[in-house]
Write an enzyme that holds these catalytic residues in place. Structure first.
Site, PDB file in Angstrom:
ATOM      1  CD  GLU A   1      -2.142   1.933  -3.709  1.00 18.38           C
ATOM      2  OE1 GLU A   1      -3.289   2.506  -4.027  1.00 18.38           O
ATOM      3  OE2 GLU A   1      -1.863   2.234  -2.364  1.00 18.38           O
TER       4      GLU A   1
ATOM      5  CG  ASP B   1      -1.983   1.131   1.360  1.00 19.08           C
ATOM      6  OD1 ASP B   1      -2.695   1.065   0.303  1.00 19.08           O
ATOM      7  OD2 ASP B   1      -1.694   2.041   2.184  1.00 19.08           O
TER       8      ASP B   1
END
Length: 716
Positions: A440, A411
């Site tokens: 990400e 994340d």
């Protein structure tokens, strides 16, 4: 003099190994001090050299050079010229390189349990005292055991006897303040993560089943899902709804006898499931789990499983055993498991174990000394510091060795630094090189040099890590953040060239960002933002449902037939809707649940996606691993703007067909496309059917009956 007896008329902080910052309020001697001296733990006094004085308005700031080595963890006093005294508190020194180098510790931390004894180790270099608090879970009676300080700021104690089931916390004294914290290395916790728990992990261990080989990341087909969403629907046919064990049930049926749960995943043909966070998180009261909902991006304890998915959150073993059983069962059915990990922030900085045990160390701060907030949730983990990096690498290793996970989705990976992500990848390669690492790679405003961030722009520095490709997403779908913006699949063709880059694996020779197609995660929908269907409700509201369904199938076909790693959001294959809710992180089950009734109404569409998955698996020309292969074999055909067509040429070495043509058409008007030669081509995919079975044959040209994807092959 006992530190607790000191009344701080002024304050002093160690901000570097040889620098004390002293703040004197003007209410105390007008803030004017001529001389400061430092008293060591051995009662020796040393004068301090005042380097700088700064008037801060209500106080004076003095920066003083310390010319003797400071032993961090010992008590020092600062005196002024008239006998006023304060303690030297630990300040910004914890964020300096010399501090990091001096206290880096490369050994084990946490609890080592045997039936005969339990050893505790916690890293707390700035603490002057530390204890382990042992709590009997039945009587709640607490015992405090003093910890002994070792080298590198590690504190330890060994307690004899069988401690299994005992709750524990650490209690540390920093800057004359005692704070209680759960062990950052705790592997088991009590209900709602209130305490660490001493357990015998060996009792929970199971062998990893053999999983199908994964020769390249591009062989992966990732299916993102939330443990609770997947089974909680009243008609899921699953007994353990919303639980880890719900993922272990086979042969479950929903409305109209539709296949649900694990058996459905197997039928669909995906290779990996990516599970939203299942480490212990805040936002759901584990005692009453159905009263709240959360995606899980509020991490509390990174090495212990979440209790709301367990059948008994009060039993520290239940969540561990049941999670292991879920992972094992998925793998036994040929499906690998990717863990969504949140190392970029904690739920609440001030309440976190990190901040309580080593205040100021684990987080980034801006130039003014305020906590950084690139994550948008109030804190950024300082992964570039050595003991933070160690904690991340140790944690990832733990999940592989103890739970046998097959991949990690990081994340907000762009918050983390390149060296840490390199260390993670290198460590995993020593365990199993087929473990996927994806993340990400957004560039977020955190105080780290841009060349040090693990962002998509720095992909060449992390060649074995994949990135969520928002260029691919937005060119196919339209902007995620501008709802009326339409990409190629929604009928626009302004981004047609960008879609072609995405189809080509977004490699550099095709004007993309990546060294290899193994670095791109191709997707049009994920748990974040509107579902594809909900965006179309707004952007393409002028079209009927049937047309929009064709568009969604087109987008999913582009994802599954492009070079790179395809990623599907659970329910995307049957037009998942969240009733227009954009950010459903804490919305009720009625919004977030997988709607198995909706699936039962779209069996043909599900079969279509199943066929595309089968097609991708059947020929490696859809799964090239290098830029060179893409350059040598993938060529675009000349077509009108509303058609993208490409030829996979001379690919017989990769699978059953010598040549493959893929055509994506985004308009309802019928259209013809001329084929590159006069030989016979066999259609295996059209707007309605997909797979590897020959549907019909043709020469010279193919007629496209509206929106959809056509795949033609030439036999070897």
């Amino acid at each position: 003099m006992d530190l607790h007896d000191i009344h701080r008329e002024f304050e002093a902080y160690l901000d570097a190994m040889n620098l004390a910052t002293i703040l004197v309020p003007k209410s105390y001697r007008d803030g004017k001090i001529q001389i400061f001296s430092l008293e060591t733990p051995h009662k020796e006094r040393h004068p301090l050299q005042i380097e700088r004085q700064i008037d801060l308005g209500s106080s004076m700031k003095y920066e003083c050079i310390i010319d003797i080595p400071i032993e961090i963890g010992k008590r020092y006093l600062i005196y002024d010229h008239q006998g006023g005294v304060t303690d030297l508190q630990i300040g910004a020194v914890v964020r300096t390189v010399p501090f990091d180098d001096k206290f880096f510790y490369d050994g084990d931390l946490g609890v080592a349990y045997t039936q005969e004894q339990t050893t505790f180790k916690v890293w707390a270099p700035t603490a002057t005292e530390a204890k382990v608090k042992l709590i009997d879970p039945k009587t709640k009676k607490a015992d405090y055991i003093p910890l002994e300080r070792l080298e590198k700021g590690v504190w330890t104690a060994t307690v004899f006897g069988d401690m299994e089931g005992i709750y524990y916390t650490y209690v540390v004294c920093v800057n004359a303040v005692w704070r209680e914290a759960v062990d950052p290395y705790a592997v088991a916790v009590s209900v709602n993560g209130e305490y660490g728990v001493i357990i015998d992990l060996a009792k929970t261990r199971i062998e990893k089943p053999s999983v199908p080989p994964l020769s390249s990341p591009t062989d992966a087909i990732i299916y993102e899902m939330h443990i609770r969403d997947f089974t909680i629907h009243p008609e899921s046919g699953i007994m353990h709804k919303g639980k880890y064990l719900g993922l272990t049930e086979l042969e479950t049926k929903g409305p109209n006898n539709t296949t649900t749960g694990l058996s459905y995943l197997k039928e669909l043909g995906v290779t990996h499931v990516e599970l939203l966070p299942f480490n212990d998180f805040a936002g759901v009261d584990e005692r009453h789990p159905l009263q709240q909902y959360n995606w899980g991006y509020n991490p509390l304890h990174h090495n212990a499983p979440e209790g709301s998915y367990a059948t008994d959150p009060n039993d520290p073993y239940a969540r561990i055993r049941e999670l292991k059983q879920a992972i094992h069962t998925l793998q036994a059915q040929g499906i690998r498991v990717i863990m969504d990990v949140v190392y970029n922030h904690v739920y609440m900085r001030e309440q976190s174990s990190f901040e309580k045990i080593v205040p100021g160390y684990y987080f980034r701060y801006d130039a003014y000394g305020n906590p950084a907030n690139g994550t948008g949730v109030g804190n950024d983990i300082a992964s570039e510091r050595k003991m933070v990096r160690k904690w991340i690498v140790d944690s990832v290793r733990f999940w592989v060795e103890e739970y046998h996970v097959d991949g990690f989705r990081f994340d907000l990976m762009g918050i983390l630094d390149i060296e840490t992500m390199k260390a993670v990848r290198e460590m995993l390669d020593t365990l199993d090189p087929s473990i996927l690492v994806l993340g990400e790679g957004w560039d977020l405003p955190t105080p780290l040099l841009s060349e040090q961030k693990a962002t998509m722009q720095n992909a060449e520095k992390l060649p074995r890590i994949a990135y969520f490709n928002d260029y691919f997403r937005d060119s196919v779908k339209g902007s995620t953040f501008h709802l009326y913006d339409r990409g190629f699949a929604l009928g626009d063709f302004n981004d047609r060239e960008k879609v072609k880059v995405g189809i080509s694996g977004s490699v550099r020779k095709k004007h993309g960002l990546f060294l290899h197609p193994t670095q791109t995660i191709n997707y049009v929908e994920s748990h974040d933002n509107h579902t594809f269907w909900d965006k179309m409700e707004i952007a393409n509201g002028h079209e009927d449902e049937q047309t929009r369904k064709k568009r969604q199938k087109l987008a999913t076909a582009i994802v599954l037939l492009s070079q790179g790693i395809p990623f599907l959001h659970s329910g995307q294959e049957f037009y998942r809707t969240k009733q227009g809710v954009e950010n459903s992180y804490n919305a009720p089950d009625s919004i977030n649940q997988i709607d198995w009734k909706r699936k039962s109404e779209h069996e043909d569409d599900v079969r279509y996606v199943q066929g595309l998955i089968q097609l991708r698996k059947s020929h490696r020309a859809f799964r090239f691993t290098t830029e060179a292969e893409i350059n040598n074999h993938l060529f675009f055909l000349e077509t009108p703007a509303f058609i993208i067509a490409y030829h996979l040429r001379d690919v017989q070495q990769y699978g059953p067909w010598r040549d493959i043509i893929v055509i994506h058409h985004n308009q309802e008007e019928k259209q013809s496309v001329f084929l590159p030669d006069e030989e016979e081509w066999h259609v295996i995919c059209d707007g309605i059917h997909s797979g590897t079975i020959l549907l019909f044959s043709g020469h010279k040209q193919i007629n496209l009956a509206g929106i959809g994807t056509w795949v033609l092959v030439k036999q070897t």
